[in-house]
Structure formats: structure tokens, C-alpha cells
Design an enzyme around this catalytic site. Structure first.
Site, PDB file in Angstrom:
ATOM      1  N   GLU A  65       0.856  -1.188   0.000  1.00  0.00           N
ATOM      2  CA  GLU A  65       0.000   0.000   0.000  1.00  0.00           C
ATOM      3  C   GLU A  65       0.882   1.224   0.000  1.00  0.00           C
ATOM      4  OE1 GLU A  65      -0.630   2.417   2.651  1.00  0.00           O
ATOM      5  OE2 GLU A  65       0.747   1.604   4.129  1.00  0.00           O
ATOM      6  N   ARG A 122      -5.435  -0.682   4.138  1.00  0.00           N
ATOM      7  CA  ARG A 122      -5.168  -0.293   2.738  1.00  0.00           C
ATOM      8  C   ARG A 122      -4.523  -1.409   1.928  1.00  0.00           C
ATOM      9  NH1 ARG A 122      -3.667   4.455   5.550  1.00  0.00           N
ATOM     10  NH2 ARG A 122      -1.470   3.873   5.527  1.00  0.00           N
ATOM     11  N   SER A 159       9.330   5.333   4.591  1.00  0.00           N
ATOM     12  CA  SER A 159       8.477   6.419   5.080  1.00  0.00           C
ATOM     13  C   SER A 159       9.194   7.738   4.843  1.00  0.00           C
ATOM     14  CB  SER A 159       8.200   6.192   6.566  1.00  0.00           C
ATOM     15  OG  SER A 159       7.509   7.288   7.091  1.00  0.00           O
ATOM     16  N   HIS A 185       7.504   7.179  17.979  1.00  0.00           N
ATOM     17  CA  HIS A 185       6.597   7.567  16.887  1.00  0.00           C
ATOM     18  C   HIS A 185       5.493   8.480  17.391  1.00  0.00           C
ATOM     19  CE1 HIS A 185       3.500   7.268  13.637  1.00  0.00           C
ATOM     20  NE2 HIS A 185       4.586   7.503  12.908  1.00  0.00           N
ATOM     21  N   PHE A 235       4.098  16.745  14.774  1.00  0.00           N
ATOM     22  CA  PHE A 235       3.533  17.055  13.456  1.00  0.00           C
ATOM     23  C   PHE A 235       2.109  17.604  13.626  1.00  0.00           C
ATOM     24  CE2 PHE A 235       0.965  15.481   9.806  1.00  0.00           C
ATOM     25  CZ  PHE A 235       1.538  16.252   8.819  1.00  0.00           C
ATOM     26  N   HIS A 255       4.334   7.229   2.549  1.00  0.00           N
ATOM     27  CA  HIS A 255       5.022   5.970   2.830  1.00  0.00           C
ATOM     28  C   HIS A 255       4.540   4.858   1.909  1.00  0.00           C
ATOM     29  CE1 HIS A 255       2.225   4.273   6.279  1.00  0.00           C
ATOM     30  NE2 HIS A 255       1.871   3.771   5.126  1.00  0.00           N
TER      31      HIS A 255
HETATM   32  C1  HEM Z   1       1.224   6.790  10.381  1.00  0.00           C
HETATM   33  C2  HEM Z   1       3.321  11.085  11.047  1.00  0.00           C
HETATM   34  C3  HEM Z   1       7.624   9.054  10.158  1.00  0.00           C
HETATM   35  C4  HEM Z   1       5.592   4.700  10.600  1.00  0.00           C
HETATM   36  C5  HEM Z   1       1.430   8.128  10.561  1.00  0.00           C
HETATM   37  C6  HEM Z   1       0.384   9.112  10.543  1.00  0.00           C
HETATM   38  C7  HEM Z   1       0.979  10.319  10.729  1.00  0.00           C
HETATM   39  C8  HEM Z   1       2.385  10.098  10.870  1.00  0.00           C
HETATM   40  C9  HEM Z   1       0.293  11.696  10.784  1.00  0.00           C
HETATM   41  C10 HEM Z   1      -1.092   8.834  10.305  1.00  0.00           C
HETATM   42  C11 HEM Z   1      -1.329   8.889   8.821  1.00  0.00           C
HETATM   43  C12 HEM Z   1      -2.763   8.617   8.421  1.00  0.00           C
HETATM   44  O1  HEM Z   1      -3.236   7.490   8.579  1.00  0.00           O
HETATM   45  O2  HEM Z   1      -3.431   9.557   7.961  1.00  0.00           O
HETATM   46  C13 HEM Z   1       4.668  10.915  10.803  1.00  0.00           C
HETATM   47  C14 HEM Z   1       5.611  11.993  10.628  1.00  0.00           C
HETATM   48  C15 HEM Z   1       6.820  11.436  10.363  1.00  0.00           C
HETATM   49  C16 HEM Z   1       6.637   9.982  10.379  1.00  0.00           C
HETATM   50  C17 HEM Z   1       5.262  13.479  10.738  1.00  0.00           C
HETATM   51  C18 HEM Z   1       8.164  12.068  10.104  1.00  0.00           C
HETATM   52  C19 HEM Z   1       8.383  13.387  10.130  1.00  0.00           C
HETATM   53  C20 HEM Z   1       7.459   7.695  10.230  1.00  0.00           C
HETATM   54  C21 HEM Z   1       8.500   6.724  10.051  1.00  0.00           C
HETATM   55  C22 HEM Z   1       7.931   5.494  10.198  1.00  0.00           C
HETATM   56  C23 HEM Z   1       6.530   5.696  10.433  1.00  0.00           C
HETATM   57  C24 HEM Z   1       9.959   7.064   9.722  1.00  0.00           C
HETATM   58  C25 HEM Z   1       8.549   4.118  10.131  1.00  0.00           C
HETATM   59  C26 HEM Z   1       9.781   3.869   9.717  1.00  0.00           C
HETATM   60  C27 HEM Z   1       4.236   4.900  10.520  1.00  0.00           C
HETATM   61  C28 HEM Z   1       3.273   3.832  10.345  1.00  0.00           C
HETATM   62  C29 HEM Z   1       2.015   4.438  10.254  1.00  0.00           C
HETATM   63  C30 HEM Z   1       2.240   5.863  10.404  1.00  0.00           C
HETATM   64  C31 HEM Z   1       3.578   2.346  10.254  1.00  0.00           C
HETATM   65  C32 HEM Z   1       0.683   3.747   9.974  1.00  0.00           C
HETATM   66  C33 HEM Z   1      -0.049   3.358  11.197  1.00  0.00           C
HETATM   67  C34 HEM Z   1      -1.369   2.699  10.831  1.00  0.00           C
HETATM   68  O3  HEM Z   1      -2.073   3.163   9.923  1.00  0.00           O
HETATM   69  O4  HEM Z   1      -1.709   1.681  11.459  1.00  0.00           O
HETATM   70  N1  HEM Z   1       2.635   8.747  10.770  1.00  0.00           N
HETATM   71  N2  HEM Z   1       5.322   9.709  10.670  1.00  0.00           N
HETATM   72  N3  HEM Z   1       6.277   7.050  10.466  1.00  0.00           N
HETATM   73  N4  HEM Z   1       3.576   6.097  10.565  1.00  0.00           N
HETATM   74 FE1  HEM Z   1       4.466   7.882  10.767  1.00  0.00          FE
END
Ligand code: HEM
Length: 339
Positions: free
Chosen positions: A135, A170, A207, A287, A294, A310
Site C-alpha cells: 500500500e 489499505r 516512510s 513515533h 507534526f 510511505h
Molecule cells: C502513520 C506522522 C515518520 C511509521 C502516521 C500518521 C501520521 C504520521 C500523521 C497517520 C497517517 C494517516 O493514517 O493519515 C509521521 C511523521 C513522520 C513519520 C510526521 C516524520 C516526520 C514515520 C516513520 C515510520 C513511520 C519514519 C517508520 C519507519 C508509521 C506507520 C504508520 C504511520 C507504520 C501507519 C499506522 C497505521 O495506519 O496503522 N505517521 N510519521 N512514520 N507512521 Fe508515521
């Protein structure tokens, strides 16, 4: 509003989504739409490990030729990770939407890539997810990155995001399966060559962050508030991730064609299971700190020019290839041996 799962991959769910059908996310996000004719893609991470202090520079001539030559990828990009006092890793990620073309390309270029290595290390980490097994999610509909460059365009706003569990919902295969088939890692050594063979499925997340378009005040918030949290999260996964199911993690800065760093980065991590990645994202302080810094920025400004995306895949053992030549022992899945 539409489903992240395209009509041609929609099947009756035997496993429920985490939200009801009439769920409306609080903010918009989009997914990449691959053509219906695409059944499977290939994501190949071609790594070069250079001695400490080396400038990453442009693409090595032999690789540039291979990428542009017959059966080459539809898209590639390059990024670097500098470990303090450690080697300089340069990772070229190449994407194919034709696995047969990749197979021919790999048969021709794998051995030279791993052998002619100028005294450094080289590796290949390849997965070939079927369209049911990955996805994408993007905060904005312009400038596709990664596998989305192979798509024919972006969706309209999708329903399956802005709640924990959206990532799983997704992935088309989650409609009927658990995406959960973990196993240990087998290893084959031949001199300084190491093949790592996971016995079960693995999960990959790329990501990405792009702060190129941010205004000065927003850029300051990103660099001083959000990015340090991101770095802490990446450091945690890299040094302590194994205990929570993260086989390996890198935090990379994207390079331009001349080898100069850009204002784009991505975290790249290999997980034993999607469930463990889910658990980290929804509950780990690192996280959650990234996520809430953010959220504070968006709430204060009403919108953001920080571009986030991502791509997440879960693939079985016959859709993976991990091989390392002359690399230090913390490189990629080598760091997880013994787990
Ligand atoms: C989901 C912010 C970096 C792993 C999210 C979501 C946000 C977010 C807002 C929810 C998105 C949605 O469903 O609308 C951020 C920000 C990052 C960042 C601001 C960096 C500046 C990362 C990194 C990883 C990561 C580097 C892993 C290596 C995940 C995962 C989800 C997620 C796995 C999905 C969770 C789910 O839907 O069950 N992130 N993220 N994120 N993020 Fe991050």
C-alpha cells in the site's frame, strides 16, 4: 471519498476493517493507483558501503549504465546514510513493474554489482510484492515518490487513514488474510558473501519526508521540533529495534543526480511482521512524539507544505532476496542474525 483498495482488488472481507464503512477521516490523504495490468512490482535496494569520510558522489558509472540499459527499472532514486565514524552507505532504490524484466536485469547485473566493489561493501535487498501485498499513502497528490512513480496517478481522498490500523486496511490482502507468517532467519556464508533467507514473510516500510516547499517558519518547526523526534525514533529502531520486531532500520537523506544532499529523507525499515510495525507506530513514545509534534504544527498553521508519504509491503519468502558482500556486521538484515 473512495476506498484505498481499487475496485479490481476488492473482495468480500472475511476480516473486518478497524472502522465502519461510513468513517470520514479528519484530513485528506491519497494513494497511488497502479494500472490494472500491473500484477506485481519489484523494489530493489542496491547498497554501496564506502569508507568513512568518502563523499557519496554521483552514481557509479557501471551502475548508471546498468540502470539505463536493457530491462532497467522504471524509476530509481539514491540516498545516503552517514554513520558517525562509520562507513558511508549509499542506497539506490530501483522499481520495476515487470518482474520478468527485473529477473533478466538481475541475472546480468547482480554478480558485477556484488563483486566489483572498489574495496567497499555492496548489498542487494529485493522484494517483489504482488499488488495485493503493498500500500501507499501520500499527504498531497503531486510529485509521486518511490513505487508511486510507477502508478498511473493518485486516487481521490481515501477512507482508510487517520486511525491506527489504516495501513493494514489499505493492503488488499488484509481483506481476507492476517499478513502474519513470521519465521527466523537462515544464513549462508561464502567468504565475505552472506545470503540471509528469512523463513517467513517480512514487512518493509519506506516512510518519506520532503521539506523543500516549506516556508521559513514552517521549516524551522520541522527542523527544530519534528525532525529531532524523527531522528530519535530512527536511532531507537536502529539500535534497539530488534527487541520489538524491527530487523533493521536506516534513516537516509535523498541525493540529487550529482550526489548532493536534498531536503528529502526517508526511514527504511525491515520488520518481522506488520503487526509489530503497527504496534511501534501506535504506541511507542518515539513515533508518538513524531506524530504529535507534526499534529501540533498542522493545528497551529491549519495546513502544511511538509510532504509525507510511505509505502508498506508484506512479502513471503519466495518474494525476497537479501545478499551482502564485504559489509560491516550491522548492515541490513546482518544486524538481525541470531534473532
Ligand atoms: C502513520 C506522522 C515518520 C511509521 C502516521 C500518521 C501520521 C504520521 C500523521 C497517520 C497517517 C494517516 O493514517 O493519515 C509521521 C511523521 C513522520 C513519520 C510526521 C516524520 C516526520 C514515520 C516513520 C515510520 C513511520 C519514519 C517508520 C519507519 C508509521 C506507520 C504508520 C504511520 C507504520 C501507519 C499506522 C497505521 O495506519 O496503522 N505517521 N510519521 N512514520 N507512521 Fe508515521
Amino acid at each position: 471519498m473512495e476506498s484505498a483498495i481499487p475496485a479490481h482488488l476488492t473482495v468480500p472481507r472475511t476480516r473486518p476493517s478497524r472502522v465502519p464503512d461510513d468513517f470520514r477521516p479528519a484530513y485528506p490523504s491519497f494513494v497511488a493507483r497502479t494500472p490494472e495490468s500491473t500484477a506485481q512490482v519489484v523494489m530493489a535496494y542496491l547498497g554501496a558501503q564506502l569508507p568513512a569520510g568518502t563523499e557519496p558522489g554521483g552514481v557509479p558509472a557501471a551502475l548508471a549504465q546498468a540502470l539505463a540499459g536493457p530491462d532497467g527499472p522504471a524509476h530509481h532514486d539514491r540516498a545516503t546514510q552517514v554513520v558517525r565514524d562509520g562507513p558511508v552507505d549509499v542506497v539506490t532504490v530501483a522499481y520495476w513493474d515487470d518482474p520478468a524484466a527485473f529477473d533478466r536485469w538481475f541475472a546480468r547485473h547482480r554478480e558485477p554489482w556484488l563483486t566489483d566493489r572498489d574495496g567497499g561493501g555492496r548489498w542487494v535487498e529485493v522484494i517483489r510484492p504482488r499488488v495485493e501485498e503493498f500500500e501507499t499513502i501520500f499527504g498531497a497528490r503531486s510529485r509521486p515518490e518511490g513505487v508511486a512513480v510507477l502508478a498511473e496517478g493518485f486516487s481521490d481522498q481515501v477512507r482508510e487513514h487517520a486511525y491506527w490500523g489504516g495501513m493494514r486496511d489499505r493492503i488488499p490482502a488484509s481483506q481476507t488474510g492476517p499478513l502474519h507468517d513470521p519465521g527466523g532467519l537462515d544464513v549462508e556464508r561464502d567468504g565475505d558473501r552472506v545470503r540471509v533467507r528469512p523463513r517467513g514473510s517480512v514487512c518493509l516500510i519506506r516512510s518519506g519526508q520532503d521539506w523543500t516547499d516549506t516556508a521559513p517558519d514552517e521549516r524551522e518547526i520541522y527542523l527544530e521540533d519534528i525532525e529531532p523526534n524523527l531522528r530519535a525514533g530512527m536511532d531507537f529502531l536502529e539500535s534497539d529495534g530488534l527487541g520489538i520486531g524491527c530487523f533493521a532500520n536506516r534513516y537516509l537523506t535523498v541525493l540529487d543526480a550529482d550526489g548532493r544532499t536534498t531536503e528529502r529523507s526517508y526511514g527504511l525499515s525491515w520488520w518481522r511482521t506488520l503487526a509489530e510495525l503497527e504496534r511501534w507506530s501506535e504506541s511507542h513514545p518515539t513515533h508518538l512524539a513524531i506524530f504529535s509534534s507534526f499534529g501540533r504544527m498542522v493545528a497551529a498553521r491549519g495546513s502544511t507544505k511538509l510532504r509525507l508519504y510511505h509505502e508498506v509491503s508484506v512479502v513471503g519468502p519466495d518474494e525476497q532476496w537479501f545478499e551482502y558482500a564485504g559489509c560491516h556486521e550491522r548492515t541490513g538484515l546482518l544486524a538481525a542474525l541470531g534473532s
